[in-house]
Design an enzyme around this catalytic site. Structure first.
Site, PDB file in Angstrom:
ATOM      1  N   CYS A 147      -3.355   5.945  10.265  1.00 53.24           N
ATOM      2  CA  CYS A 147      -4.192   4.792  10.612  1.00 53.24           C
ATOM      3  C   CYS A 147      -5.634   5.261  10.726  1.00 53.24           C
ATOM      4  O   CYS A 147      -6.132   5.566  11.816  1.00 53.24           O
ATOM      5  CB  CYS A 147      -3.710   4.155  11.916  1.00 53.24           C
ATOM      6  SG  CYS A 147      -2.055   3.455  11.797  1.00 53.24           S
TER       7      CYS A 147
ATOM      8  N   GLU B  74       8.596  -4.600 -17.046  1.00 56.04           N
ATOM      9  CA  GLU B  74       8.509  -3.468 -16.108  1.00 56.04           C
ATOM     10  C   GLU B  74       9.147  -2.263 -16.776  1.00 56.04           C
ATOM     11  O   GLU B  74      10.152  -2.388 -17.472  1.00 56.04           O
ATOM     12  CB  GLU B  74       9.248  -3.830 -14.808  1.00 56.04           C
ATOM     13  CG  GLU B  74       9.502  -2.690 -13.857  1.00 56.04           C
ATOM     14  CD  GLU B  74       8.215  -2.069 -13.327  1.00 56.04           C
ATOM     15  OE1 GLU B  74       8.062  -0.856 -13.524  1.00 56.04           O
ATOM     16  OE2 GLU B  74       7.400  -2.795 -12.737  1.00 56.04           O
TER      17      GLU B  74
ATOM     18  N   CYS C  51      -4.001  -3.059  -5.533  1.00 59.56           N
ATOM     19  CA  CYS C  51      -3.885  -2.334  -4.261  1.00 59.56           C
ATOM     20  C   CYS C  51      -4.917  -1.222  -4.195  1.00 59.56           C
ATOM     21  O   CYS C  51      -4.906  -0.418  -3.263  1.00 59.56           O
ATOM     22  CB  CYS C  51      -2.469  -1.770  -4.087  1.00 59.56           C
ATOM     23  SG  CYS C  51      -1.977  -0.627  -5.391  1.00 59.56           S
TER      24      CYS C  51
END
Length: 382
Positions: free
Chosen positions: A16, A264, A339
């Site tokens: 984090c 995919e 992402c």
């Protein structure tokens, strides 16, 4: 309310990276990051944050180690090192995940199951992965071992289920590669069906041990809903879902599309995608295991006209060859889900050079307290 993680081990763990910031400050940081990498294309909309940015991970994984007093503890690998940070509670994990990891420490000691030592090549348990269906409430525990021989496995599983009756399935996998600690290819279902189900955007998905499934389902719904909204599907368009994984975006968009072609390169993902389409009684979607650029070329040869392409690549972004195949097919609308905004910026520049205009960029905070940020971009052929 402005949340702060206040985690005592954040500096040791380093998972984090934004622990020192309040959640509002984190969102401002990520917004500015998006401006830096994507602001030259068009206006960047305000980031979509999470109402309660804790306990959001539906997939948790832990490694174990034997302490000097012979007790067993669980933890996470410290970022960039091979050292294990001891954990009692991860605030990004769910209550169930933390409970199960703590119970396993005692059970491993009781059953004399030793943690694997990657340096010595000794021990049995390499890691444990817990997957949860937030909508279904189903929980899967995946025990990853170094050897197919699991002593007293039935008794062990019975003890685990008695302790946590909400667990719906337990699976063991074997990974003999000393360099790999997580899910192996050889699987054995010890309890339940060997998979769990979850609901996303009103569609049901099967999640098996190897399945790729977004880790934060609350924010994933917001991300997919925004992507589908930007595509402006009205039932007349033919859609391409590239890098489709287990078919989540294509299946969620299928109600509003005339036809969905999904591709995919990972065989197991396509197997799961076909199961998911059948589970949801979807007839207008086709799944193919192939390289995306080759599949697009085959669609062009068959004179299939693609109106909208959903692009959701891994962190490395799209290959130049794939983007060239999209450009060559003259797809009118591209919805690019990313992402990694750095590789997304690179890919948007290439598309812009070939006649695409970026009309909208929407950041979404998928991983609160980390420095990762996702975004969805709408591009139109000029």
């Amino acid at each position: 309310m402005d949340y702060n993680l206040n985690c005592s081990i954040a500096k040791k763990c380093n998972s984090c990276q934004l622990n020192n910031l309040s959640y509002n400050e984190q969102l401002k940081y990520k917004q500015n990051k998006c401006y830096k990498f994507l602001g030259s294309f068009c206006r960047v909309d305000n980031i979509i944050g999470m109402d309660t940015p804790f306990a959001y991970r539906n997939k948790a994984q832990a490694v174990f180690k034997r302490e000097r007093d012979k007790t067993i503890s669980w933890g996470l690998y410290k970022s960039t090192t091979n050292s294990i940070v001891k954990v009692r509670e991860c605030k990004l994990h769910t209550k169930h995940s933390n409970e199960i990891f703590n119970s396993l420490c005692a059970l491993f000691k009781s059953f004399k199951i030793t943690p694997y030592d990657p340096f010595k090549g000794t021990g049995f348990i390499k890691s444990v992965v817990i997957r949860e269906g937030f909508s279904s409430g189903e929980v899967m525990v995946i025990l990853n071992g170094a050897d197919p021989v699991f002593p007293a496995k039935k008794t062990f599983v019975s003890a685990l289920i008695k302790k946590h009756p909400y667990i719906t399935t337990v699976v063991t996998t074997v990974n003999k590669d000393s360099r790999k600690l997580f899910i192996g290819k050889t699987q054995d279902v010890l309890y339940g069906d060997g998979y769990i189900k979850d609901v996303l955007c009103g569609k049901t998905f099967i999640i098996s041990p190897q399945s790729f499934y977004q880790i934060n389902p609350v924010q994933t719904e917001k991300l997919y809903q925004k992507a589908i909204e930007l595509a402006k599907l009205d039932g007349t368009q033919t859609v391409l879902d590239s890098y489709c994984g287990v078919g989540t975006i294509g299946i969620c968009a299928s109600d509003k599309a005339k036809k969905v072609y999904s591709v995919e390169s990972v065989k197991d993902a396509i197997i799961d995608a076909k199961k998911n389409a059948k589970l949801n009684s979807i007839k207008n979607i086709e799944f193919v295991c192939a390289d995306a650029k080759d599949y697009i070329a085959s669609l062009k040869e068959e004179k299939v006209n693609i109106d909208v392409a959903f692009v959701d690549p891994p962190r490395a972004g799209c290959s130049k060859e794939f983007l060239e195949s999209v450009i060559d097919m003259e797809i009118k609308t591209i919805v690019y889900v990313s992402c990694n905004i750095e590789t997304q910026s690179r890919d948007l520049r290439l598309l812009k050079k070939h006649g695409y205009k970026v009309e909208k960029i929407q950041p979404v905070d998928m991983f609160p307290h980390t420095n990762h940020v996702e975004s969805v971009a709408l591009l139109k052929k000029i």
